[in-house]
Design a protein around this motif. Structure first.
Motif, PDB file in Angstrom:
ATOM      1  N   ALA A  45      15.886  41.188  -7.213  1.00 46.86           N
ATOM      2  CA  ALA A  45      17.170  41.789  -6.835  1.00 46.86           C
ATOM      3  C   ALA A  45      18.221  41.564  -7.914  1.00 46.86           C
ATOM      4  O   ALA A  45      19.012  42.464  -8.232  1.00 46.86           O
ATOM      5  CB  ALA A  45      17.654  41.208  -5.503  1.00 46.86           C
ATOM      6  N   LEU A  46      18.230  40.378  -8.528  1.00 46.20           N
ATOM      7  CA  LEU A  46      19.249  40.053  -9.519  1.00 46.20           C
ATOM      8  C   LEU A  46      19.089  40.845 -10.810  1.00 46.20           C
ATOM      9  O   LEU A  46      20.001  40.864 -11.636  1.00 46.20           O
ATOM     10  CB  LEU A  46      19.224  38.555  -9.822  1.00 46.20           C
ATOM     11  CG  LEU A  46      19.806  37.658  -8.721  1.00 46.20           C
ATOM     12  CD1 LEU A  46      19.485  36.202  -8.988  1.00 46.20           C
ATOM     13  CD2 LEU A  46      21.309  37.863  -8.592  1.00 46.20           C
ATOM     14  N   THR A  47      17.961  41.489 -10.994  1.00 43.56           N
ATOM     15  CA  THR A  47      17.788  42.346 -12.172  1.00 43.56           C
ATOM     16  C   THR A  47      18.249  43.773 -11.897  1.00 43.56           C
ATOM     17  O   THR A  47      18.214  44.608 -12.788  1.00 43.56           O
ATOM     18  CB  THR A  47      16.313  42.383 -12.617  1.00 43.56           C
ATOM     19  OG1 THR A  47      15.505  42.939 -11.564  1.00 43.56           O
ATOM     20  CG2 THR A  47      15.817  40.986 -12.937  1.00 43.56           C
ATOM     21  N   ARG A  80      24.116  45.828  -2.724  1.00 45.18           N
ATOM     22  CA  ARG A  80      23.585  45.630  -1.365  1.00 45.18           C
ATOM     23  C   ARG A  80      22.287  44.824  -1.399  1.00 45.18           C
ATOM     24  O   ARG A  80      22.066  43.937  -0.578  1.00 45.18           O
ATOM     25  CB  ARG A  80      23.346  46.978  -0.689  1.00 45.18           C
ATOM     26  CG  ARG A  80      24.611  47.760  -0.362  1.00 45.18           C
ATOM     27  CD  ARG A  80      24.256  49.088   0.293  1.00 45.18           C
ATOM     28  NE  ARG A  80      25.430  49.844   0.662  1.00 45.18           N
ATOM     29  CZ  ARG A  80      26.101  50.642  -0.150  1.00 45.18           C
ATOM     30  NH1 ARG A  80      25.706  50.772  -1.407  1.00 45.18           N
ATOM     31  NH2 ARG A  80      27.170  51.301   0.263  1.00 45.18           N
ATOM     32  N   VAL A  81      21.421  45.163  -2.348  1.00 43.72           N
ATOM     33  CA  VAL A  81      20.130  44.471  -2.462  1.00 43.72           C
ATOM     34  C   VAL A  81      20.354  43.008  -2.835  1.00 43.72           C
ATOM     35  O   VAL A  81      19.745  42.100  -2.252  1.00 43.72           O
ATOM     36  CB  VAL A  81      19.243  45.166  -3.519  1.00 43.72           C
ATOM     37  CG1 VAL A  81      17.985  44.345  -3.777  1.00 43.72           C
ATOM     38  CG2 VAL A  81      18.864  46.566  -3.051  1.00 43.72           C
ATOM     39  N   ILE A  82      21.235  42.758  -3.799  1.00 43.74           N
ATOM     40  CA  ILE A  82      21.512  41.381  -4.209  1.00 43.74           C
ATOM     41  C   ILE A  82      22.084  40.585  -3.045  1.00 43.74           C
ATOM     42  O   ILE A  82      21.674  39.454  -2.772  1.00 43.74           O
ATOM     43  CB  ILE A  82      22.486  41.357  -5.407  1.00 43.74           C
ATOM     44  CG1 ILE A  82      21.844  42.024  -6.621  1.00 43.74           C
ATOM     45  CG2 ILE A  82      22.885  39.919  -5.745  1.00 43.74           C
ATOM     46  CD1 ILE A  82      22.779  42.171  -7.809  1.00 43.74           C
ATOM     47  N   GLN A 139      23.163  37.159 -16.712  1.00 42.13           N
ATOM     48  CA  GLN A 139      22.500  38.371 -17.184  1.00 42.13           C
ATOM     49  C   GLN A 139      22.683  39.557 -16.239  1.00 42.13           C
ATOM     50  O   GLN A 139      22.353  40.688 -16.601  1.00 42.13           O
ATOM     51  CB  GLN A 139      21.002  38.089 -17.349  1.00 42.13           C
ATOM     52  CG  GLN A 139      20.688  36.977 -18.332  1.00 42.13           C
ATOM     53  CD  GLN A 139      19.236  36.534 -18.246  1.00 42.13           C
ATOM     54  OE1 GLN A 139      18.349  37.325 -17.944  1.00 42.13           O
ATOM     55  NE2 GLN A 139      18.983  35.261 -18.499  1.00 42.13           N
ATOM     56  N   THR A 140      23.172  39.320 -15.022  1.00 43.13           N
ATOM     57  CA  THR A 140      23.330  40.385 -14.037  1.00 43.13           C
ATOM     58  C   THR A 140      24.712  41.013 -14.176  1.00 43.13           C
ATOM     59  O   THR A 140      25.718  40.320 -13.992  1.00 43.13           O
ATOM     60  CB  THR A 140      23.154  39.824 -12.608  1.00 43.13           C
ATOM     61  OG1 THR A 140      21.872  39.187 -12.516  1.00 43.13           O
ATOM     62  CG2 THR A 140      23.254  40.930 -11.567  1.00 43.13           C
ATOM     63  N   PRO A 141      24.806  42.303 -14.523  1.00 37.27           N
ATOM     64  CA  PRO A 141      26.117  42.924 -14.759  1.00 37.27           C
ATOM     65  C   PRO A 141      27.105  42.724 -13.613  1.00 37.27           C
ATOM     66  O   PRO A 141      28.289  42.482 -13.851  1.00 37.27           O
ATOM     67  CB  PRO A 141      25.764  44.410 -14.946  1.00 37.27           C
ATOM     68  CG  PRO A 141      24.352  44.402 -15.432  1.00 37.27           C
ATOM     69  CD  PRO A 141      23.697  43.245 -14.754  1.00 37.27           C
ATOM     70  N   LEU A 142      26.644  42.810 -12.387  1.00 35.43           N
ATOM     71  CA  LEU A 142      27.547  42.684 -11.247  1.00 35.43           C
ATOM     72  C   LEU A 142      28.106  41.274 -11.099  1.00 35.43           C
ATOM     73  O   LEU A 142      29.108  41.072 -10.407  1.00 35.43           O
ATOM     74  CB  LEU A 142      26.822  43.074  -9.954  1.00 35.43           C
ATOM     75  CG  LEU A 142      26.481  44.549  -9.779  1.00 35.43           C
ATOM     76  CD1 LEU A 142      25.597  44.737  -8.556  1.00 35.43           C
ATOM     77  CD2 LEU A 142      27.737  45.385  -9.649  1.00 35.43           C
ATOM     78  N   THR A 157      27.800  35.971  -2.881  1.00 34.95           N
ATOM     79  CA  THR A 157      28.060  36.886  -1.763  1.00 34.95           C
ATOM     80  C   THR A 157      29.548  37.180  -1.623  1.00 34.95           C
ATOM     81  O   THR A 157      29.935  38.316  -1.360  1.00 34.95           O
ATOM     82  CB  THR A 157      27.507  36.312  -0.438  1.00 34.95           C
ATOM     83  OG1 THR A 157      28.090  35.043  -0.178  1.00 34.95           O
ATOM     84  CG2 THR A 157      25.995  36.157  -0.502  1.00 34.95           C
ATOM     85  N   ARG A 158      30.416  36.162  -1.816  1.00 33.38           N
ATOM     86  CA  ARG A 158      31.865  36.404  -1.748  1.00 33.38           C
ATOM     87  C   ARG A 158      32.311  37.352  -2.852  1.00 33.38           C
ATOM     88  O   ARG A 158      33.134  38.252  -2.630  1.00 33.38           O
ATOM     89  CB  ARG A 158      32.626  35.083  -1.852  1.00 33.38           C
ATOM     90  CG  ARG A 158      32.614  34.246  -0.584  1.00 33.38           C
ATOM     91  CD  ARG A 158      33.678  33.164  -0.643  1.00 33.38           C
ATOM     92  NE  ARG A 158      33.472  32.262  -1.759  1.00 33.38           N
ATOM     93  CZ  ARG A 158      32.752  31.156  -1.697  1.00 33.38           C
ATOM     94  NH1 ARG A 158      32.159  30.809  -0.562  1.00 33.38           N
ATOM     95  NH2 ARG A 158      32.622  30.373  -2.758  1.00 33.38           N
ATOM     96  N   HIS A 159      31.764  37.156  -4.037  1.00 23.29           N
ATOM     97  CA  HIS A 159      32.110  38.018  -5.166  1.00 23.29           C
ATOM     98  C   HIS A 159      31.735  39.470  -4.877  1.00 23.29           C
ATOM     99  O   HIS A 159      32.509  40.392  -5.156  1.00 23.29           O
ATOM    100  CB  HIS A 159      31.382  37.527  -6.417  1.00 23.29           C
ATOM    101  CG  HIS A 159      31.582  38.372  -7.630  1.00 23.29           C
ATOM    102  ND1 HIS A 159      32.730  38.345  -8.384  1.00 23.29           N
ATOM    103  CD2 HIS A 159      30.765  39.290  -8.213  1.00 23.29           C
ATOM    104  CE1 HIS A 159      32.618  39.201  -9.388  1.00 23.29           C
ATOM    105  NE2 HIS A 159      31.434  39.784  -9.307  1.00 23.29           N
ATOM    106  N   LEU A 160      30.551  39.675  -4.319  1.00 20.65           N
ATOM    107  CA  LEU A 160      30.124  41.036  -3.992  1.00 20.65           C
ATOM    108  C   LEU A 160      30.996  41.640  -2.908  1.00 20.65           C
ATOM    109  O   LEU A 160      31.341  42.825  -2.955  1.00 20.65           O
ATOM    110  CB  LEU A 160      28.652  41.019  -3.555  1.00 20.65           C
ATOM    111  CG  LEU A 160      27.642  40.675  -4.647  1.00 20.65           C
ATOM    112  CD1 LEU A 160      26.257  40.509  -4.046  1.00 20.65           C
ATOM    113  CD2 LEU A 160      27.630  41.747  -5.728  1.00 20.65           C
TER     114      LEU A 160
END
Length: 364
Positions: A160-162, A167-169, A206-209, A246-249
């Motif tokens: 998921a982190l890639t 939503r998936v992350i 490494q994960t853009p989000l 999760t808070r960041h998302l």
């Protein structure tokens, strides 16, 4: 020399780590030999990535350079050895000084090879070490049930982190948090959690989000002082990191949006589906109670009252304009239970669906 004929038929998984692209390519070509029982699962460029690849694939064999960025191969292999007493660890380096060989032996390294790599020497060394493992009767199945469950979940989290799908992350972070909250963690799970923490922080960069999240503490600090923490402290640190994600998302997904308006649009577009409170929580990254409160403040009624009205309005339209049976109308509006549909319809219109249809036809 030990030959492949001397060992039982099995495919052995390998993870390779080297910061030189030419060397990585050579090692993959030399060791990815399915017909001979070897499969290279991952080729990475630093110790940080090596930890992640080990956690994801749990290989039989790790072949690593020493000097690499982020975390050197010796540090990564030391952590891997503490976690897994049976994985074969081979250091492959251009530095031949005896001090490195001594350090490697203290870290539980099985073999020490010098570059430039030689394919025949690599295979000979690996086969000899495999034969030694079999003679000792050692098995890789040393993880506790909690550790095995975490490895399984981490495969999904790392995948998921890639991705670029928040939503998936978010979903996989929540699933990992649930596992951490309900599993019984023994002290022998401590190193699993430490490795997960180190790897997770590397993947976050490494994960853009997630790249804007502060890395505090750093990976190296976690690796250095994390070994002195017990399993409960490490579990709390890992939970904290996942909750930070999760808070960041949540904040980024909702930034610049009105949750109540977004929810109303969602209900209009999906009212025919089976919608539960947990579906809304997953969609909007807010607790069901808080989301319902926001919606009621904006519209004066709950989201599920709005859902009921949307469905019954559509039922009226279908009863007036289609020849669908009552059961088919109910199903088309999101009510698989026809009896429940009858009751809701009559409560709102003081007519059964059949009577409503007849009355509509009489007025044409």
């Amino acid at each position: 020399m030990v030959t492949l004929a001397d060992r039982p038929h099995k495919t052995y998984s390998i993870v390779v780590a080297d910061d030189e692209i030419v060397e990585r390519h050579f090692l993959r070509l030399s060791l990815d030999l399915p017909e001979q029982g070897f499969h290279v699962k991952a080729v990475v460029s630093n110790g940080q990535e090596l930890l992640g690849a080990y956690l994801r694939y749990r290989p039989d064999i790790v072949l690593s350079d020493i000097y690499m960025p982020e975390m050197n191969g010796l540090e990564a292999c030391r952590l891997i050895r503490q976690l897994d007493p049976d994985v074969i660890l081979i250091l492959n380096t251009a530095y031949a000084e005896f001090v490195y060989a001594q350090t490697a032996l203290h870290a539980g390294i099985d073999a020490f090879l010098l570059k430039p790599s030689d394919k025949d020497k690599l295979l000979e060394t690996i086969n000899e070490l495999l034969a030694k493992r079999r003679a000792e009767g050692r098995s890789k199945d040393t993880l506790s049930p909690a550790g095995t469950a975490l490895f399984t979940q981490l495969n999904q989290l790392y995948t998921a982190l890639t991705s670029t799908d928040h939503r998936v992350i978010h979903h996989e972070c929540e699933a990992t948090l649930e596992l951490l909250g309900h599993s019984h963690w023994e002290e022998n799970s401590r190193l699993i959690l430490l490795n997960v923490l180190i790897t997770l922080h590397g993947l976050m960069r490494q994960t853009p989000l997630l790249s804007s999240l502060p890395q505090n503490p750093s990976d190296k600090e976690i690796a250095r002082y994390g070994q002195s923490l017990d399993v409960h402290a490490l579990r709390l640190m890992l939970r904290g990191s996942l909750q930070q994600i999760t808070r960041h998302l949540q904040e980024n997904y909702l930034r610049g949006k009105n949750p109540a308006q977004s929810l109303d649009l969602y209900l209009q577009q999906n009212f025919r589906q089976d919608i539960k409170l947990e579906d809304l929580e997953e969609e909007f990254y807010l607790s069901g109670a808080y989301l319902s409160e926001l919606y009621k403040e904006a519209y004066g009624h709950s989201p599920f009252e709005r859902l009921r009205d949307l469905r019954l309005d559509e039922a009226c339209r279908l009863l007036e304009q289609s020849s669908l049976s009552i059961e088919e109308v109910a199903l088309a509006c999101g009510y698989p239970n026809t009896t429940y549909f009858h009751r809701l319809f009559k409560q709102k219109y003081q007519l059964t669906p059949g009577s409503y249809r007849k009355q509509a036809q009489d007025h044409k």
